[in-house]
Design an enzyme around this catalytic site. Structure first.
Site, mmCIF file in Angstrom:
data_model
loop_
_atom_site.group_PDB
_atom_site.id
_atom_site.type_symbol
_atom_site.label_atom_id
_atom_site.label_comp_id
_atom_site.label_asym_id
_atom_site.label_seq_id
_atom_site.Cartn_x
_atom_site.Cartn_y
_atom_site.Cartn_z
ATOM 1 N N HIS A 72 0.842 -1.206 0.000
ATOM 2 C CA HIS A 72 0.000 0.000 0.000
ATOM 3 C C HIS A 72 0.871 1.248 0.000
ATOM 4 C CE1 HIS A 72 -3.855 -1.934 1.857
ATOM 5 N NE2 HIS A 72 -3.402 -2.589 0.816
ATOM 6 N N TYR A 201 -9.121 4.917 8.096
ATOM 7 C CA TYR A 201 -9.234 5.230 9.527
ATOM 8 C C TYR A 201 -10.329 6.294 9.654
ATOM 9 C CZ TYR A 201 -4.749 2.935 10.495
ATOM 10 O OH TYR A 201 -3.735 2.018 10.642
ATOM 11 N N PRO A 293 -3.324 -0.419 19.163
ATOM 12 C CA PRO A 293 -3.100 -0.870 17.788
ATOM 13 C C PRO A 293 -3.324 0.191 16.707
ATOM 14 C CG PRO A 293 -5.147 -1.769 18.645
ATOM 15 C CD PRO A 293 -4.490 -1.060 19.781
ATOM 16 N N LYS A 297 1.661 -0.841 15.075
ATOM 17 C CA LYS A 297 3.097 -0.901 15.360
ATOM 18 C C LYS A 297 3.568 -2.092 16.193
ATOM 19 C CE LYS A 297 4.380 2.782 13.259
ATOM 20 N NZ LYS A 297 5.068 2.624 12.008
ATOM 21 N N TYR A 386 4.207 6.319 10.209
ATOM 22 C CA TYR A 386 3.390 5.156 9.849
ATOM 23 C C TYR A 386 4.218 4.121 9.089
ATOM 24 C CZ TYR A 386 -0.894 2.656 8.716
ATOM 25 O OH TYR A 386 -1.878 1.693 8.634
#
Ligand SMILES: Cc1cc2nc3c(=O)[nH]c(=O)nc-3n(C[C@H](O)[C@H](O)[C@H](O)COP(=O)(O)OP(=O)(O)OC[C@H]3O[C@@H](n4cnc5c(N)ncnc54)[C@H](O)[C@@H]3O)c2cc1C
Length: 392
Positions: A72, A201, A293, A297, A386
């Protein structure tokens, strides 16, 4: 039994450590409480940082990952009925994340260990660690109907948050940092093709929601719930209703639905112990720290720890110098705290806080989301964390 490094726990940390040590020509034995089928089925994390992917390739277990992992280049943030893309790769010089289930990483590492003749004691009972403050530490275990004592030079405590290694360290020797969040995640695995290619998200007045995936046919979806909710309070229809509400867009978009194959509730905490070592016992992964979560990570951090530990052990065996081993905890904790901050920040930005009587917190969250989506500098901060920061 005798080995150089006794590893307690066959999660991502323990298995990767054994694989790395093997590459340095060092012996280890892994002691695991559960059976192989159980740990290969256990559904947990699924987002791999670029550095984790690179390491899996480097240790020779990247073949299926390269074939089946979903690469991604961005994620979506969604709020106020609109979706915004954070172009992670564009903002980080081409780095990417790969969606590949933790249980697949575990399967690949177990297979590689066994092919290389490595020993994994599955279904080990009554595991305990001894003499950890001496140069002859021991692990005692009941295995295949007999009591065993494993003599070793070093013990790696890779046995997760509820393991036996961390509690074996005198309380006074550890400083504990902890934050427990007033919400949990209800996660499902659904036989439904993900309705978008990249993760979403969503911040919504009814609570956080996340659309993720495990393959082109399997969706992994989460909704924020109360920390004391029981799974039977969440019949399938209620889960889909919440997902539809929280992930909906003004243009009528809705997540793809299908039979729910698995569902569970995970509470959320931030937790760190300092130092991550006591004598000859070295803690790694969830045994030493836990993150909520939201930043995806936990597994990446576990793997980053054992990379440092394996290098330090290899240097010690090679040179007799203890410099890298002595620096292990401080080296890892620099990364741990960066990731703790990022995971807390993502969590605080994206979840509904019930204790917000006048909506002050809600307004701050909206402002932060608008800033992240509107400013290249702010989006880059999210993107580089990220995808995984190399040098912390
Ligand atoms: C229920 C759950 C759901 C999660 N979901 C997500 C998610 O959706 N997204 C995300 O990013 N992260 C998630 N995480 C976090 C991520 O999965 C962990 O950070 C990661 O598993 C850490 O790897 P580890 O090897 O340190 O520990 P673990 O994976 O916990 O491995 C520890 C191993 O030690 C074994 N063990 C425990 N006690 C003993 C003992 N006494 N003797 C021998 N063996 C023992 C355990 O059986 C286990 O195999 C989740 C974690 C949990 C616990």
């Amino acid at each position: 039994m005798r080995t150089q490094v006794a590893i307690v726990g066959a999660g991502p940390a323990g298995l990767m450590l054994a694989q790395l040590l093997h590459g340095y020509g060092l012996e280890s034995i892994i002691i695991e409480r559960h059976d192989r089928a159980y740990i290969e089925r256990r559904l947990r994390a699924g987002v791999l940082e670029q550095g984790t992917v690179d390491l899996l390739h480097a240790v020779g277990v990247g073949e299926r990952l390269a074939r089946e992992g979903l690469v991604h280049h961005g994620i979506y943030l969604q709020f106020e009925g609109r979706r915004h893309r954070i172009a992670i790769s564009e903002l980080t010089g081409g780095r990417a994340i790969t969606v590949y289930g933790q249980q697949e990483v575990v399967k690949d590492l177990i297979a590689a260990r066994l092919v290389a003749g490595g020993q994994i004691c599955f279904e080990a009972g009554d595991v305990s660690v001894h003499n950890i403050d001496t140069a002859q530490p021991r692990v005692r275990v009941r295995w295949q109907g007999a009591e065993h004592e494993i003599e070793c030079d070093v013990i790696a405590g890779c046995d997760g948050f509820h393991g036996v290694c961390r509690p074996s360290i005198p309380t006074a020797a550890l400083r504990v940092y902890q934050k427990v969040y007033p919400f949990a995640w209800l996660g499902i695995l659904a036989a439904a093709p993900p309705a978008t290619h990249e993760l979403i998200y969503a911040y919504h007045e009814r609570g956080f929601a996340l659309q993720s995936m495990r393959s082109p046919e399997l969706s992994r979806l989460y909704v924020q719930c109360a920390p004391d909710d029981q799974i039977d309070q969440w019949p399938d229809e209620r889960i889909w209703r919440e997902l539809r509400d929280r992930l909906a867009l003004d243009d009528g978009w809705a997540p793809a639905e299908g039979p729910i194959l698995e569902k569970s509730i995970t509470t959320m905490r931030s937790f760190v112990v300092d130092p991550m070592r006591y004598g000859r016992l070295f803690l790694a992964g969830d045994a030493a720290h836990v993150v909520p979560p939201t930043g995806a990570k936990g597994m990446n951090l576990a793997i980053a720890d054992v990379r440092v530990l394996a290098e330090a052990l290899a240097d010690w065996y090679r040179s007799g110098q203890t410099g890298l081993l002595d620096a292990y905890s401080a080296t890892c904790l620099r990364r741990v705290w960066r990731i703790q901050h990022f995971s807390w920040w993502m969590t605080a930005m994206l979840h509904r806080f019930d204790d917000d009587p006048d909506g002050f917190q809600h307004q701050l969250q909206l402002s932060q989301l608008r800033y992240v989506c509107g400013s290249q500098a702010a989006a880059t901060t999210l993107a580089e964390n990220y995808v995984g920061i190399e040098q912390v």
